[in-house]
Design a protein around this motif. Structure first.
Motif, mmCIF file in Angstrom:
data_model
loop_
_atom_site.group_PDB
_atom_site.id
_atom_site.type_symbol
_atom_site.label_atom_id
_atom_site.label_comp_id
_atom_site.label_asym_id
_atom_site.label_seq_id
_atom_site.Cartn_x
_atom_site.Cartn_y
_atom_site.Cartn_z
ATOM 1 N N UNK A 63 8.184 -0.466 -8.638
ATOM 2 C CA UNK A 63 8.945 0.260 -7.631
ATOM 3 C C UNK A 63 8.026 0.632 -6.484
ATOM 4 N N UNK A 64 8.611 0.804 -5.313
ATOM 5 C CA UNK A 64 7.830 0.945 -4.082
ATOM 6 C C UNK A 64 7.180 2.318 -3.938
ATOM 7 N N UNK A 65 7.518 3.274 -4.795
ATOM 8 C CA UNK A 65 7.152 4.676 -4.549
ATOM 9 C C UNK A 65 5.676 5.023 -4.700
ATOM 10 N N UNK A 66 4.913 4.231 -5.449
ATOM 11 C CA UNK A 66 3.490 4.527 -5.692
ATOM 12 C C UNK A 66 3.299 5.958 -6.207
ATOM 13 N N UNK A 67 4.243 6.415 -7.014
ATOM 14 C CA UNK A 67 4.229 7.783 -7.535
ATOM 15 C C UNK A 67 3.821 7.739 -9.001
ATOM 16 N N UNK A 68 2.591 8.099 -9.279
ATOM 17 C CA UNK A 68 2.094 8.052 -10.650
ATOM 18 C C UNK A 68 0.794 8.831 -10.751
ATOM 19 N N UNK A 69 0.611 9.488 -11.885
ATOM 20 C CA UNK A 69 -0.652 10.178 -12.130
ATOM 21 C C UNK A 69 -1.809 9.186 -12.300
ATOM 22 N N UNK A 70 -1.475 7.910 -12.517
ATOM 23 C CA UNK A 70 -2.511 6.881 -12.670
ATOM 24 C C UNK A 70 -2.986 6.319 -11.326
ATOM 25 N N UNK A 71 -2.338 6.721 -10.240
ATOM 26 C CA UNK A 71 -2.795 6.339 -8.902
ATOM 27 C C UNK A 71 -3.872 7.343 -8.509
ATOM 28 N N UNK A 72 -5.142 6.955 -8.666
ATOM 29 C CA UNK A 72 -6.213 7.941 -8.643
ATOM 30 C C UNK A 72 -7.214 7.801 -7.508
ATOM 31 N N UNK A 73 -7.205 6.699 -6.785
ATOM 32 C CA UNK A 73 -8.175 6.582 -5.696
ATOM 33 C C UNK A 73 -7.716 5.556 -4.661
ATOM 34 N N UNK A 74 -8.496 5.460 -3.575
ATOM 35 C CA UNK A 74 -8.108 4.647 -2.426
ATOM 36 C C UNK A 74 -7.886 3.190 -2.799
ATOM 37 N N UNK A 75 -8.765 2.623 -3.617
ATOM 38 C CA UNK A 75 -8.621 1.213 -3.956
ATOM 39 C C UNK A 75 -7.371 0.953 -4.779
ATOM 40 N N UNK A 76 -7.015 1.884 -5.671
ATOM 41 C CA UNK A 76 -5.741 1.764 -6.381
ATOM 42 C C UNK A 76 -4.599 1.635 -5.368
ATOM 43 N N UNK A 77 -4.563 2.590 -4.445
ATOM 44 C CA UNK A 77 -3.450 2.639 -3.494
ATOM 45 C C UNK A 77 -3.426 1.413 -2.595
ATOM 46 N N UNK A 78 -4.567 1.052 -2.041
ATOM 47 C CA UNK A 78 -4.605 -0.077 -1.109
ATOM 48 C C UNK A 78 -4.348 -1.415 -1.783
ATOM 49 N N UNK A 79 -4.589 -1.498 -3.080
ATOM 50 C CA UNK A 79 -4.315 -2.762 -3.773
ATOM 51 C C UNK A 79 -2.825 -3.060 -3.841
ATOM 52 N N UNK A 80 -1.996 -2.024 -3.614
ATOM 53 C CA UNK A 80 -0.542 -2.224 -3.604
ATOM 54 C C UNK A 80 0.073 -1.923 -2.233
ATOM 55 N N UNK A 81 -0.761 -1.680 -1.229
ATOM 56 C CA UNK A 81 -0.254 -1.251 0.070
ATOM 57 C C UNK A 81 -0.843 -2.027 1.241
ATOM 58 N N UNK A 82 -1.543 -3.103 0.942
ATOM 59 C CA UNK A 82 -2.149 -3.959 1.967
ATOM 60 C C UNK A 82 -1.892 -5.416 1.567
ATOM 61 N N UNK A 83 -2.323 -6.378 2.380
ATOM 62 C CA UNK A 83 -2.163 -7.785 2.004
ATOM 63 C C UNK A 83 -2.943 -8.205 0.758
ATOM 64 N N UNK A 84 -3.663 -7.281 0.146
ATOM 65 C CA UNK A 84 -4.312 -7.577 -1.136
ATOM 66 C C UNK A 84 -3.270 -7.929 -2.192
ATOM 67 N N UNK A 85 -2.063 -7.364 -2.076
ATOM 68 C CA UNK A 85 -0.935 -7.727 -2.945
ATOM 69 C C UNK A 85 -0.160 -8.842 -2.256
ATOM 70 N N UNK A 86 -0.084 -9.993 -2.896
ATOM 71 C CA UNK A 86 0.545 -11.170 -2.297
ATOM 72 C C UNK A 86 1.802 -11.538 -3.084
ATOM 73 N N UNK A 87 2.932 -11.530 -2.403
ATOM 74 C CA UNK A 87 4.208 -11.897 -3.023
ATOM 75 C C UNK A 87 4.139 -13.343 -3.512
ATOM 76 N N UNK A 88 4.653 -13.594 -4.713
ATOM 77 C CA UNK A 88 4.630 -14.969 -5.231
ATOM 78 C C UNK A 88 5.482 -15.893 -4.373
#
Length: 245
Positions: free
Chosen positions: A166-191
């Motif tokens: 889900x798009x919300x990125x709401x989780x206690x496991x989201x703990x630092x910048x690299x976590x967040x950016x891995x799902x919020x930048x082109x680092x995540x590539x749609x299949x």
């Protein structure tokens, strides 16, 4: 708030007999940890393994980065240890994984509606119209638009896997910048973006510094520089507003 787990769905159900989640044992195998699910999905409870068959295993991520966070694991010995850039060079395999991801997106959207529909203004307006039979039926909320999916350009685990979340990125496991950016930048590539062109910049994530970018709210676009704590506080508030849409 700890995200709930997606219940076991269709296909071969996972065993419910285990009282101890084996994932707590296999996670310490480091980069090879996902291999345990591929090798023996029946040894895990349905709170972890959502479904499996001879081609796929779908699990709830052990450390989810959103309210819903699933992983699709192919059970293909010729592909499962390849980098996705290499695995997706096979057009037949790529089309198979794209089709399975779409099924999983639909499943995740249904679960999102089940969990959060009661909070959504659009969804509640539709339900009220259905009950009153007034003749004008609002469209309701398109929950599948609230799902993102893809592979990481630099995977942290050895076994091939696709994220569906889900798009919300709401989780206690989201703990630092690299976590967040891995799902919020082109680092995540749609299949669906594959096959990638040979000169696609996403083939070189380190060169473009995706994980080290300044933090930007996924919903409103507000910037937070390098302050993850401020972003996290803001995103937690955005979750409540997003849920109520």
């Amino acid at each position: 708030m700890s995200p709930k787990k997606l219940s076991s769905s269709k296909k071969t159900p996972a065993s419910d007999t285990s009282k101890t989640d084996p994932a707590t044992k296999t996670v310490f195998l480091g980069r090879d940890g996902l291999g345990a699910y591929i090798a023996d999905p029946t040894s895990f409870p349905s709170s972890r393994v959502v479904y499996h068959d001879e081609k796929w295993v779908v699990i709830n991520d052990l450390f989810p980065k959103s309210s819903i966070h699933l992983l699709l694991l192919p059970r293909n010995p010729a592909k499962e240890l390849l980098h996705p850039f290499d695995a997706f060079e096979d057009p037949t395999f790529l089309s198979q994984i794209q089709a399975e991801v779409q099924k999983l997106r639909t499943l995740a959207a249904k679960e999102l509606k089940r969990r959060f529909g009661k909070y959504s203004r659009k969804e509640q307006a539709r339900e009220a119209a259905l009950e009153s039979d007034t003749g004008t039926l609002p469209e309701g909320r398109d929950w599948e638009k609230e799902i993102i999916s893809g592979i990481h350009a630099g995977p942290s685990m050895s076994h091939l896997h696709v994220h569906v979340l889900s798009v919300d990125r709401y989780s206690e496991c989201m703990r630092h910048r690299k976590h967040y950016n891995s799902f919020s930048t082109p680092f995540l590539i749609d299949v669906e973006d594959f096959p990638l062109a040979k000169d696609d910049p996403r083939r070189h994530p380190g060169r473009h510094g995706y994980l080290d970018r300044d933090l930007i709210c996924w919903r409103c676009g507000k910037g937070f520089g390098r302050s993850f704590a401020k972003l996290k506080e803001h995103v937690d508030g955005e979750f409540e507003r997003w849920r109520a849409d």
